[in-house]
Scaffold this motif. Structure first.
Motif, PDB file in Angstrom:
ATOM      1  N   LYS A 140      20.362 -11.462   7.102  1.00 26.15           N
ATOM      2  CA  LYS A 140      20.773 -11.138   4.757  1.00 26.15           C
ATOM      3  C   LYS A 140      21.179 -13.078   4.874  1.00 26.15           C
ATOM      4  O   LYS A 140      21.768 -13.727   5.584  1.00 26.15           O
ATOM      5  CB  LYS A 140      21.827 -10.324   4.684  1.00 26.15           C
ATOM      6  N   GLN A 142      21.906 -16.152   1.623  1.00 24.14           N
ATOM      7  CA  GLN A 142      21.875 -16.616   0.575  1.00 24.14           C
ATOM      8  C   GLN A 142      21.862 -18.204   0.458  1.00 24.14           C
ATOM      9  O   GLN A 142      22.599 -19.252   1.279  1.00 24.14           O
ATOM     10  CB  GLN A 142      22.722 -16.606  -0.450  1.00 24.14           C
ATOM     11  N   SER A 279       9.566 -11.911   0.676  1.00 24.28           N
ATOM     12  CA  SER A 279       9.536 -12.320  -0.671  1.00 24.28           C
ATOM     13  C   SER A 279      10.542 -11.220  -1.089  1.00 24.28           C
ATOM     14  O   SER A 279      10.202 -11.577  -2.535  1.00 24.28           O
ATOM     15  CB  SER A 279       7.865 -11.859  -0.866  1.00 24.28           C
ATOM     16  N   PHE A 280      10.893 -10.757  -0.364  1.00 28.82           N
ATOM     17  CA  PHE A 280      12.234  -9.472  -1.612  1.00 28.82           C
ATOM     18  C   PHE A 280      13.441 -10.633  -1.562  1.00 28.82           C
ATOM     19  O   PHE A 280      13.723 -11.451  -1.184  1.00 28.82           O
ATOM     20  CB  PHE A 280      12.608  -8.211  -0.827  1.00 28.82           C
ATOM     21  N   ARG A 281      13.234  -9.925  -3.508  1.00 25.35           N
ATOM     22  CA  ARG A 281      14.693 -10.513  -3.618  1.00 25.35           C
ATOM     23  C   ARG A 281      15.901  -9.473  -4.178  1.00 25.35           C
ATOM     24  O   ARG A 281      14.991  -8.702  -4.750  1.00 25.35           O
ATOM     25  CB  ARG A 281      14.929 -11.460  -4.776  1.00 25.35           C
ATOM     26  N   THR A 287      23.233  -7.362  -3.543  1.00 28.61           N
ATOM     27  CA  THR A 287      23.789  -9.085  -4.045  1.00 28.61           C
ATOM     28  C   THR A 287      25.031  -8.338  -4.299  1.00 28.61           C
ATOM     29  O   THR A 287      25.945  -9.198  -3.353  1.00 28.61           O
ATOM     30  CB  THR A 287      23.271  -9.397  -5.136  1.00 28.61           C
ATOM     31  N   GLU A 294      21.299 -13.231  -1.480  1.00 29.33           N
ATOM     32  CA  GLU A 294      20.248 -12.453  -2.186  1.00 29.33           C
ATOM     33  C   GLU A 294      18.687 -12.917  -1.337  1.00 29.33           C
ATOM     34  O   GLU A 294      17.969 -11.803  -2.448  1.00 29.33           O
ATOM     35  CB  GLU A 294      19.962 -13.940  -3.286  1.00 29.33           C
ATOM     36  N   GLN A 295      18.638 -12.709  -0.730  1.00 31.44           N
ATOM     37  CA  GLN A 295      17.703 -12.441  -0.021  1.00 31.44           C
ATOM     38  C   GLN A 295      17.391 -12.167   1.932  1.00 31.44           C
ATOM     39  O   GLN A 295      17.981 -12.349   2.219  1.00 31.44           O
ATOM     40  CB  GLN A 295      16.395 -13.827   0.064  1.00 31.44           C
TER      41      GLN A 295
END
Length: 320
Positions: A140, A142, A279-281, A287, A294-295
């Motif tokens: 994970k 940001q 590709s996932f947000r 969050t 974020e991703q």
């Protein structure tokens, strides 16, 4: 409940024996680095290679995954629901989230083939790589940077303790044997600060970072070694008052959880899985729960977990 525990224990024993049998039939290998006999590391990147026998590659219609039991597993089952749904659509197959109850159960499940990918917390990532053939590929983050955290030693704000050396002979909570911030890092780093685990105090395994924090607040423990990001999440959720605790020690930065796939998944599947991860947000709830992450971002185990392996090497092998 008693019979459930017996059946669970039997299941883990069968899984272990099956894995041991597989290890006995392992293909010839000229280099394993730190990996178990069931795996090979011919390219020296410290993670298990693909099986050379293509018939052993797996491409199941249903993929089962889990996230590290850092806190109550039900919390993560809910938080990751949008992600699990995203993967199901992206991969066009059924995705099942399995709420594991312990680190050992998560590692055993991947070793036996029951987990196809999983999120492992910092310390157990090393054990999952070496004993279960886990291949970390994501973490994970940001703003393009991987999330990190610190080992922190916390006490009640109204306690008389101000340095680690004050805790000799006191009730000190660790989390679990394989936990980096909750056990391995304290063993490697506390002695230089005047507090030696197993000599100056006997670590009490709480079973979870959140349980350690709550135990300090309730007075069950005089101090606890925990991950800073878990403390931050508890504060942001309103579960604890930040002013009720005091940090008396903070370590250098460590990487956070690694997401890893089983080494024997079909490489076409793993490439699709990675693409779906990246590709996932994160939706707002995720969050907020993960300190602004974020991703998912790509990682290489050999470099990203270098400091963690150094801690593991410093404390040596510990029993489960």
């Amino acid at each position: 409940m008693k019979y459930h525990r017996i059946f669970a224990a039997c299941g883990m024993l069968i899984a272990f024996l099956s894995a041991s049998a597989a290890a006995a039939k392992a293909e010839p290998c000229n280099q394993r680095t730190a990996l178990d006999q069931a795996y090979c590391d011919a390219d020296g990147d410290l993670v298990a290679d693909l099986p050379t026998d293509t018939s052993k590659l797996r491409d199941p219609d249903t993929l089962v995954w889990a996230f590290a039991p850092i806190e109550d597993p039900a919390v993560y089952a809910r938080l990751f629901r949008p992600f699990t749904q995203h993967l199901s659509t992206c991969l066009n197959r059924q995705i099942v989230y399995y709420p594991v109850q312990s680190v050992s159960a998560e590692i055993a499940a991947m070793r036996s083939g029951r987990l196809h990918f999983a999120g492992f917390s910092t310390g157990p990532t090393v054990k999952a790589v070496n004993l279960a053939g886990a291949v970390p590929f994501a973490a994970k983050g940001q703003n393009g940077e991987i999330r990190g955290y610190h080992l922190v030693a916390i006490v009640r704000a109204d306690s008389p303790y101000h340095a680690l050396g004050d805790l000799k002979g006191k009730r000190v909570a660790h989390v679990a044997v394989a936990s980096n911030s909750g056990n391995l890092a304290p063993r490697a780093l506390f002695p230089a600060e005047g507090l030696v685990p197993d000599t100056d105090y006997r670590p009490i395994m709480s079973g979870g970072h959140d349980k350690s924090v709550m135990g300090v607040l309730s007075g069950d423990y005089d101090m606890a070694a925990v991950a800073s990001d878990v403390v931050q999440r508890l504060v942001e959720r309103g579960s604890i008052d930040r002013n009720a605790i005091r940090v008396i020690y903070e370590s250098p930065l460590f990487p956070t959880a690694a997401f890893a796939h089983a080494h024997d998944l079909d490489p076409v599947l793993t490439e699709k899985l990675k693409a779906c991860f990246f590709s996932f947000r994160f939706p707002p709830e995720m969050t907020a729960a993960f300190n602004g992450d974020e991703q998912f971002l790509p990682v290489q185990y050999q470099e990203a977990w270098r400091a963690v392996r150094a801690v593991t090497d410093a404390v040596g092998a510990l029993p489960d």
